[in-house]
Write an enzyme that holds these catalytic residues in place. Structure first.
Site, PDB file in Angstrom:
ATOM      1  N   TYR A  60       0.862  -1.250   0.007  1.00 49.08           N
ATOM      2  CA  TYR A  60       0.000   0.011  -0.023  1.00 49.08           C
ATOM      3  C   TYR A  60       0.919   1.154   0.098  1.00 49.08           C
ATOM      4  O   TYR A  60       1.790   1.325   0.877  1.00 49.08           O
ATOM      5  CB  TYR A  60      -0.944   0.052   1.157  1.00 49.08           C
ATOM      6  CG  TYR A  60      -2.157   0.842   1.109  1.00 49.08           C
ATOM      7  CD1 TYR A  60      -2.920   0.759   0.414  1.00 49.08           C
ATOM      8  CD2 TYR A  60      -2.078   2.128   1.850  1.00 49.08           C
ATOM      9  CE1 TYR A  60      -4.277   1.374   0.331  1.00 49.08           C
ATOM     10  CE2 TYR A  60      -3.167   3.255   1.917  1.00 49.08           C
ATOM     11  CZ  TYR A  60      -4.042   2.756   1.097  1.00 49.08           C
ATOM     12  OH  TYR A  60      -5.424   3.712   0.959  1.00 49.08           O
ATOM     13  N   SER A 111       1.503  -7.604   2.149  1.00 49.74           N
ATOM     14  CA  SER A 111       0.477  -6.723   2.511  1.00 49.74           C
ATOM     15  C   SER A 111      -0.535  -6.436   1.516  1.00 49.74           C
ATOM     16  O   SER A 111      -1.176  -7.423   1.085  1.00 49.74           O
ATOM     17  CB  SER A 111       1.079  -5.368   3.001  1.00 49.74           C
ATOM     18  OG  SER A 111       0.224  -4.435   3.716  1.00 49.74           O
ATOM     19  N   GLN A 112      -0.674  -5.062   0.999  1.00 53.36           N
ATOM     20  CA  GLN A 112      -1.416  -4.821  -0.124  1.00 53.36           C
ATOM     21  C   GLN A 112      -1.355  -5.595  -1.362  1.00 53.36           C
ATOM     22  O   GLN A 112      -2.065  -6.485  -1.953  1.00 53.36           O
ATOM     23  CB  GLN A 112      -1.526  -3.472  -0.620  1.00 53.36           C
ATOM     24  CG  GLN A 112      -2.402  -3.127  -2.066  1.00 53.36           C
ATOM     25  CD  GLN A 112      -2.385  -1.870  -2.307  1.00 53.36           C
ATOM     26  OE1 GLN A 112      -3.304  -0.973  -2.039  1.00 53.36           O
ATOM     27  NE2 GLN A 112      -1.234  -1.525  -3.130  1.00 53.36           N
ATOM     28  N   ASP A 170       0.962  -8.366  14.228  1.00 52.85           N
ATOM     29  CA  ASP A 170       0.686  -7.381  13.426  1.00 52.85           C
ATOM     30  C   ASP A 170      -0.756  -6.729  13.803  1.00 52.85           C
ATOM     31  O   ASP A 170      -1.817  -7.282  13.699  1.00 52.85           O
ATOM     32  CB  ASP A 170       0.352  -8.291  11.919  1.00 52.85           C
ATOM     33  CG  ASP A 170       0.420  -7.372  10.750  1.00 52.85           C
ATOM     34  OD1 ASP A 170       0.237  -5.997  11.053  1.00 52.85           O
ATOM     35  OD2 ASP A 170       0.714  -8.022   9.701  1.00 52.85           O
ATOM     36  N   HIS A 212       4.065  -6.589  11.033  1.00 53.73           N
ATOM     37  CA  HIS A 212       3.697  -6.645   9.815  1.00 53.73           C
ATOM     38  C   HIS A 212       4.922  -6.729   8.753  1.00 53.73           C
ATOM     39  O   HIS A 212       4.665  -6.994   7.730  1.00 53.73           O
ATOM     40  CB  HIS A 212       3.155  -5.015   9.284  1.00 53.73           C
ATOM     41  CG  HIS A 212       2.356  -5.081   8.050  1.00 53.73           C
ATOM     42  ND1 HIS A 212       1.447  -5.956   7.873  1.00 53.73           N
ATOM     43  CD2 HIS A 212       2.396  -4.177   6.956  1.00 53.73           C
ATOM     44  CE1 HIS A 212       0.759  -5.622   6.638  1.00 53.73           C
ATOM     45  NE2 HIS A 212       1.313  -4.660   5.892  1.00 53.73           N
TER      46      HIS A 212
END
Length: 323
Positions: A91, A186-187, A272, A301
């Protein structure tokens, strides 16, 4: 610290998210619309300081025929056919610079690193606007763009770009079209999960701390951004919560996982707060294909960092082996 479910409860956790009756039709129509446009694949050699890796500037037609940029990195002088890893960005980031992100090419893969429309100004640079006339890259803030209608939601465009990136990879002369896999963090992991659900003929998927899964729980248990963007929006647009939640059902990784049959490797961090581990397990436990997961008990994360890199390379070498 731990802010989510205990490890034994995570292993059995399932999401309350529901699947729209027209989920399959929605995505079939969306991708058919994209494929009605020529792929318009363009590949140009990119000068770099690298001696062991060749880099190419790639452009292809994504959502609505709009141009999407990517880097292609391959071992120097490789003629193929090579297994290919298509990677999606976290992201706020973009494809970055030509000399960055060398792991996959260094490990012998063709590596197509897709830019992220309308992002690429937070921690790495991007070069793909979100539609003609929308301007250049911007700092994060896409979570609520068009959120009141599945037809206009930002991730409809991004997920479509991501599927088209797989198609573009298969058209590259250096790539074996039968040995393509996807990955992301992540994203990027959330995008890869969606692609795994939409492209059943992939060889594998590595989904590291995947974002964009189990929206009903994520919006209630974390105060961290980017999920917080949705909460901020609904704190002002109080009467639109149902409409927003209805839209998110079409983009939830849990619903893509339920139809994904691609062998998958999941990674999670039990501390996370950005992608809470229960949301990763929600996607993992819904995942229909062969799967395995590692959860790092003292990581957030960042997940397993270099250990996850090694696991990803080993997994996708096995999944994309010739024969």
């Amino acid at each position: 610290m731990y802010t989510d479910l205990p490890a034994d409860e995570l292993a059995a956790y399932t999401s309350t998210q529901t699947r729209p009756e027209d989920f399959t039709d929605f995505w079939s129509e969306t991708l058919a619309q994209a494929r009605s446009h020529p792929l318009d694949l363009q590949v140009t050699a990119e000068p770099t300081v690298l001696d062991a890796i060749d880099v190419y500037d790639v452009q292809f037609a994504g959502w609505n025929g709009e141009p999407v940029r990517a880097w292609l990195r391959v071992p120097h002088g490789a003629a193929g056919p090579l297994p290919c890893v298509v990677e999606y960005v976290g992201y706020g980031g973009g494809r970055g610079e030509a000399h960055e992100n060398l792991l996959w090419a260094g490990a012998g893969f063709a590596h197509l690193y897709m830019d992220t429309r309308g992002q690429g100004a937070s921690w790495s640079r991007g070069a793909t606007p979100d539609g003609a006339g929308s301007g250049g890259p911007q700092v994060p803030g896409v979570m609520t763009r068009g959120i009141l209608d599945p037809q206009t939601y930002y991730y409809r465009r991004l997920f479509t770009d991501a599927v088209r990136a797989v198609q573009a990879a298969r058209e590259l002369t250096v790539v074996d079209p039968d040995r393509v896999a996807v990955t992301g963090i992540s994203q990027g992991g959330g995008v890869a999960l969606a692609v795994a659900g939409l492209c059943p003929d992939l060889r594998g998927a590595v989904l590291r701390v995947p974002f964009l899964s189990d929206f009903p729980r994520a919006l209630q248990i974390t105060d961290a951004y980017p999920y917080r963007e949705v909460c901020d929006f609904l704190a002002v647009h109080r009467t639109e919560a149902d409409r927003a939640q209805q839209t998110l059902r079409y983009f939830d990784g849990v619903n893509f996982a339920a139809q994904a049959t691609v062998p998958a490797l999941f990674r999670a961090g039990l501390m996370d707060t950005i992608t809470p581990p229960s949301t990763v397990y929600a996607a993992y436990n819904a995942y229909a294909g062969p799967k395995q997961i590692t959860a790092w008990p003292f990581n957030g994360h960042e997940g397993g960092g270099p250990e996850d890199d090694l696991a990803a390379v080993r997994f996708l070498r096995e999944m994309t082996a010739a024969g």
